[in-house]
Design an enzyme around this catalytic site. Structure first.
Site, mmCIF file in Angstrom:
data_model
loop_
_atom_site.group_PDB
_atom_site.id
_atom_site.type_symbol
_atom_site.label_atom_id
_atom_site.label_comp_id
_atom_site.label_asym_id
_atom_site.label_seq_id
_atom_site.Cartn_x
_atom_site.Cartn_y
_atom_site.Cartn_z
ATOM 1 C CG ASP A 177 6.941 -13.612 35.627
ATOM 2 O OD1 ASP A 177 7.618 -14.654 35.455
ATOM 3 O OD2 ASP A 177 7.019 -12.924 36.654
ATOM 4 C CB ALA A 178 8.862 -14.202 30.342
#
Lengths: 154, 154, 154, 154
Positions: free
Chosen positions: B21-22
């Protein structure tokens, strides 16, 4: 039917953190999940019972004589999409022939096009897996979605 | 049976970009996908036909009298996991009682514990959804996985 | 603040077809995605800008000094969940100590408990990855979510 | 380089239960995850360190000057794919121009084409997000993948 197609052909969605990747933006294939979920929401808001359309392991399953497998899909990505973005998903359903249809989904953020998705389905008999005419609820939704709507640019 | 449990109770996996994920690390719930997929690979390497265990829409489905729904799962995350990491997944199956079992999965990277997952299943009759004795192939796999194995630390 | 916690601690969700598996019911690990997305929606409805809390590749990222990795999660599944189910997600946030907190999410369908999820986070410095005090916006949300709320059964 | 492209352009995959939906077959968008993961495995088997190509939150990230966002993708689905199917993924990389390339992935089951996926990337500067020439490791992999290979039908 006097409902306004706008009522069931525009869906809203907020981008969530788990939909991003380590590049910091939405990971591409989530777009197809969004397209399919928007279509389901559209059917529902149009007045369908989704259990008349999608199989499940508990209710009504016995009676579902058709399936709607996806034969093609595609997407174009124009601008990066990040966590917390508010997106408008505008659906453009289209009957292709008596046994197939497609739904284009235009993704907009504050009026700007950020991505475009398309999913094409064919109707088949759930047992024989031979293609069959589009089931009535899908035909009705397709018809109502194109009538009244007038030309819409894409 | 003279097979070595090591043959089917240790599975390898490489972390892929779409699983992050980010924040730049593996997004947490992918761990449960990995646990389930490792269990499927284990059954397969033990010699099962997975279509005798999991339902599907095309083959054999009619004959599957049981289902194995998950009633509980949990995970602990100790160290960040990133794209390209090589992980060893060590499975610890355990029969709980005559109708339920669980599989712990220890995730190691170069011998170091990075995460731990656990999934608990109960056997039910696929039609009535009442609980039922563990199906024979699962019982056999559970027995072979604990016999011979000796104590393993967790 | 006179807002009613009910405003941001109860989230609605409709189960979609792509969240099911070939057993005809919701595939288990989607529950954790729902828990995390409900928490994000809660923060947003409480008044947060999610880009002050979650990193992203485009905006504000430079300024995010903390991260909130998940160290533990668990779920209990009580009843099968199928496509089209309307779920109420009731959030029970709880501060654990000065650097960690958890959010329990109770899943109800027409008032009946169908599943329960829990996610535990720890605050760390995004650069050093050493644990650090909970960031202010998270502390404020945790405090407002427990004040006023009174005892709630789980 | 005397390696055989076959070494890094054919990847194997077994379909897992969590990748199916309540229609009993693989849920369509997983195909794109498979395409991307096959590309990552190909880069790795060719000899790349994936942390020189994909960003992550822990290692080397500072040095990654480029990103490779996806601008288009599409898929065709010919035959239903179920749990336990063994698939061969045959990659057809292609340089489009100096800043973009695509990878077609043919999915075969026992020699029969079951699906086809395509992902198109453009190279950009990770900071300015302006397009830039393909990074050297990608160029090398593209070149090695087309040289020696001869015409391959699709």
């Amino acid at each position: 039917m006097s409902k306004d197609p706008g009522d069931w052909l525009v869906v809203k969605r907020v981008v969530r953190f788990g939909e991003t990747d380590a590049a910091g933006v939405m990971h591409f294939h989530n777009l197809f999940r969004w397209c399919h979920e928007a279509w389901e929401e559209s059917l529902e808001r149009y007045g369908m019972n989704v259990n008349d359309i999608f199989p499940n392991g508990i209710e009504k399953d016995e009676n579902l004589e058709f399936a709607l497998p996806i034969v093609h899909c595609q997407a174009d990505f124009r601008l990066p999409i990040i966590t917390g973005n508010y997106l408008d998903l505008i659906l453009y359903p289209e009957k292709i022939d008596m046994w197939s249809f497609q739904v284009k989904t235009q993704f907009q953020r504050e009026g700007e096009n950020v991505a475009l998705g398309l999913i094409r389905h064919v109707a088949i008999n759930a047992k024989t897996r031979e293609r069959c005419p589009l089931p009535t609820p899908i035909s009705r939704w397709l018809e109502s979605s194109s009538i009244d709507l007038g030309p819409r640019p894409l």
